[in-house]
Design a protein around this motif. Sequence first.
Motif, PDB file in Angstrom:
ATOM      1  N   LEU A 212      -7.345   8.974  -3.493  1.00  0.00           N
ATOM      2  CA  LEU A 212      -7.468  10.307  -2.897  1.00  0.00           C
ATOM      3  C   LEU A 212      -6.121  10.834  -2.411  1.00  0.00           C
ATOM      4  O   LEU A 212      -5.868  12.039  -2.438  1.00  0.00           O
ATOM      5  CB  LEU A 212      -8.475  10.279  -1.751  1.00  0.00           C
ATOM      6  CG  LEU A 212      -9.933  10.048  -2.163  1.00  0.00           C
ATOM      7  CD1 LEU A 212     -10.834   9.971  -0.924  1.00  0.00           C
ATOM      8  CD2 LEU A 212     -10.414  11.159  -3.094  1.00  0.00           C
ATOM      9  N   SER A 213      -5.247   9.928  -1.984  1.00  0.00           N
ATOM     10  CA  SER A 213      -3.914  10.350  -1.547  1.00  0.00           C
ATOM     11  C   SER A 213      -3.135  10.977  -2.696  1.00  0.00           C
ATOM     12  O   SER A 213      -2.367  11.936  -2.506  1.00  0.00           O
ATOM     13  CB  SER A 213      -3.144   9.157  -0.982  1.00  0.00           C
ATOM     14  OG  SER A 213      -3.753   8.685   0.206  1.00  0.00           O
ATOM     15  N   HIS A 214      -3.337  10.455  -3.902  1.00  0.00           N
ATOM     16  CA  HIS A 214      -2.671  11.029  -5.071  1.00  0.00           C
ATOM     17  C   HIS A 214      -3.159  12.454  -5.343  1.00  0.00           C
ATOM     18  O   HIS A 214      -2.468  13.242  -5.979  1.00  0.00           O
ATOM     19  CB  HIS A 214      -2.910  10.157  -6.305  1.00  0.00           C
ATOM     20  CG  HIS A 214      -2.097   8.898  -6.313  1.00  0.00           C
ATOM     21  ND1 HIS A 214      -0.721   8.900  -6.252  1.00  0.00           N
ATOM     22  CD2 HIS A 214      -2.468   7.593  -6.378  1.00  0.00           C
ATOM     23  CE1 HIS A 214      -0.278   7.648  -6.272  1.00  0.00           C
ATOM     24  NE2 HIS A 214      -1.309   6.833  -6.343  1.00  0.00           N
ATOM     25  N   HIS A 215      -4.355  12.759  -4.854  1.00  0.00           N
ATOM     26  CA  HIS A 215      -4.888  14.110  -4.994  1.00  0.00           C
ATOM     27  C   HIS A 215      -4.429  15.028  -3.863  1.00  0.00           C
ATOM     28  O   HIS A 215      -4.831  16.191  -3.803  1.00  0.00           O
ATOM     29  CB  HIS A 215      -6.417  14.078  -5.015  1.00  0.00           C
ATOM     30  CG  HIS A 215      -7.000  13.693  -6.341  1.00  0.00           C
ATOM     31  ND1 HIS A 215      -7.057  14.566  -7.411  1.00  0.00           N
ATOM     32  CD2 HIS A 215      -7.542  12.529  -6.783  1.00  0.00           C
ATOM     33  CE1 HIS A 215      -7.616  13.968  -8.446  1.00  0.00           C
ATOM     34  NE2 HIS A 215      -7.916  12.731  -8.099  1.00  0.00           N
ATOM     35  N   GLY A 216      -3.622  14.486  -2.966  1.00  0.00           N
ATOM     36  CA  GLY A 216      -3.113  15.298  -1.871  1.00  0.00           C
ATOM     37  C   GLY A 216      -3.951  15.244  -0.611  1.00  0.00           C
ATOM     38  O   GLY A 216      -3.706  16.012   0.319  1.00  0.00           O
ATOM     39  N   CYS A 217      -4.934  14.367  -0.566  1.00  0.00           N
ATOM     40  CA  CYS A 217      -5.785  14.260   0.618  1.00  0.00           C
ATOM     41  C   CYS A 217      -5.096  13.444   1.711  1.00  0.00           C
ATOM     42  O   CYS A 217      -4.392  12.467   1.421  1.00  0.00           O
ATOM     43  CB  CYS A 217      -7.117  13.588   0.260  1.00  0.00           C
ATOM     44  SG  CYS A 217      -8.090  14.454  -0.993  1.00  0.00           S
ATOM     45  N   LYS A 218      -5.313  13.835   2.950  1.00  0.00           N
ATOM     46  CA  LYS A 218      -4.840  13.059   4.088  1.00  0.00           C
ATOM     47  C   LYS A 218      -5.956  12.099   4.475  1.00  0.00           C
ATOM     48  O   LYS A 218      -7.000  12.513   4.988  1.00  0.00           O
ATOM     49  CB  LYS A 218      -4.487  13.985   5.254  1.00  0.00           C
ATOM     50  CG  LYS A 218      -3.918  13.259   6.458  1.00  0.00           C
ATOM     51  CD  LYS A 218      -3.585  14.230   7.579  1.00  0.00           C
ATOM     52  CE  LYS A 218      -3.062  13.491   8.804  1.00  0.00           C
ATOM     53  NZ  LYS A 218      -2.757  14.431   9.927  1.00  0.00           N
ATOM     54  N   VAL A 219      -5.746  10.798   4.234  1.00  0.00           N
ATOM     55  CA  VAL A 219      -6.834   9.822   4.302  1.00  0.00           C
ATOM     56  C   VAL A 219      -6.582   8.776   5.379  1.00  0.00           C
ATOM     57  O   VAL A 219      -5.445   8.317   5.573  1.00  0.00           O
ATOM     58  CB  VAL A 219      -7.015   9.118   2.940  1.00  0.00           C
ATOM     59  CG1 VAL A 219      -8.263   8.236   2.950  1.00  0.00           C
ATOM     60  CG2 VAL A 219      -7.102  10.135   1.815  1.00  0.00           C
ATOM     61  N   MET A 220      -7.666   8.403   6.052  1.00  0.00           N
ATOM     62  CA  MET A 220      -7.643   7.304   7.014  1.00  0.00           C
ATOM     63  C   MET A 220      -8.792   6.360   6.677  1.00  0.00           C
ATOM     64  O   MET A 220      -9.906   6.807   6.376  1.00  0.00           O
ATOM     65  CB  MET A 220      -7.801   7.831   8.440  1.00  0.00           C
ATOM     66  CG  MET A 220      -7.859   6.730   9.507  1.00  0.00           C
ATOM     67  SD  MET A 220      -8.043   7.412  11.176  1.00  0.00           S
ATOM     68  CE  MET A 220      -9.706   8.057  11.092  1.00  0.00           C
ATOM     69  N   VAL A 221      -8.541   5.054   6.706  1.00  0.00           N
ATOM     70  CA  VAL A 221      -9.556   4.056   6.394  1.00  0.00           C
ATOM     71  C   VAL A 221      -9.999   3.363   7.671  1.00  0.00           C
ATOM     72  O   VAL A 221      -9.167   2.935   8.479  1.00  0.00           O
ATOM     73  CB  VAL A 221      -9.028   3.004   5.392  1.00  0.00           C
ATOM     74  CG1 VAL A 221     -10.089   1.948   5.101  1.00  0.00           C
ATOM     75  CG2 VAL A 221      -8.588   3.679   4.093  1.00  0.00           C
TER      76      VAL A 221
END
Length: 281
Positions: A212-221
């Motif tokens: 998802l980060s490659h899609h530009g999303c700001k992600v937290m796990v």
Amino acid sequence: MDHSTILFVINQKTSNDAISDLAHSCAARQIHLACFLLGSAPELPTYAYGVPPYGGMNIPDNWQDLVDQAHQTQRDRVQEIEGLLSTSGVSGDVQSVMCPTRDIKQLVAHRARVCDIAHIASNVRDAPEMLREAAHGILFNAPVGLLLNGSPASPAKRVFVAWDSSKAASRSIHAAMPYLKEADDVIIGCFDPVMTPGNDGADPGTDVAAWLSHHGCKVMVSQYPSGGREIGDSIIDRAKEAGVGLVVMGAYGHARMIEAVFGGTTKTMMEQTDLPVLLAH
């Protein structure tokens, strides 16, 4: 999400306000609104059925009048909805079906196959069998996600993804990608992960976060213990704590028959009305 097509499953009791609100939201984003009006065909009363060869059909004298009236009511409602779409300036259409409940899943699925996302009007919950058949038709017989609660034309600033490395969870993310790309934050929530190579991996959730980060999303796990609670309840609690506007999750990750008998996470999330949820199977 712009220039997409939303399938809006409604019935005769869906309010004009609900239709107009969604139509205006779609018009602002150049989304095509495909309204699918479900109507229940009149059923013969029990006494009308004979038992051949000892008896024949005993159809009431006013049966044809009842059928004609039901179809006219449906046609009138279609015209009314078309007027609402025209007033809102949205690109839209209205398709209408009157059928027994058992046929709903096939008809809804057929329409959903040429849409981008499906949404069932909240008032359809008052007709549980109609809701169930429409939802199962979308989830099991169409390649799109199903959004319950909320508005499918409005982006969520924060999205919670319930991730368990299953095919259903992966499909839900594919279906939700337009919403994820528009969100300010995406939380990947893993509940009771199994940290083995054949299951969730050594660090559950990081693989989908990288994607998802490659899609530009700001992600937290985040990884959560359920503490023995039902996973659906745990998802609801964590999502509310995070203040999210949308939950994304796979539906019927276990055998459908098992979930139908024993409930399960999907049933919990479909029955709740506090959080918008996007499901895919």
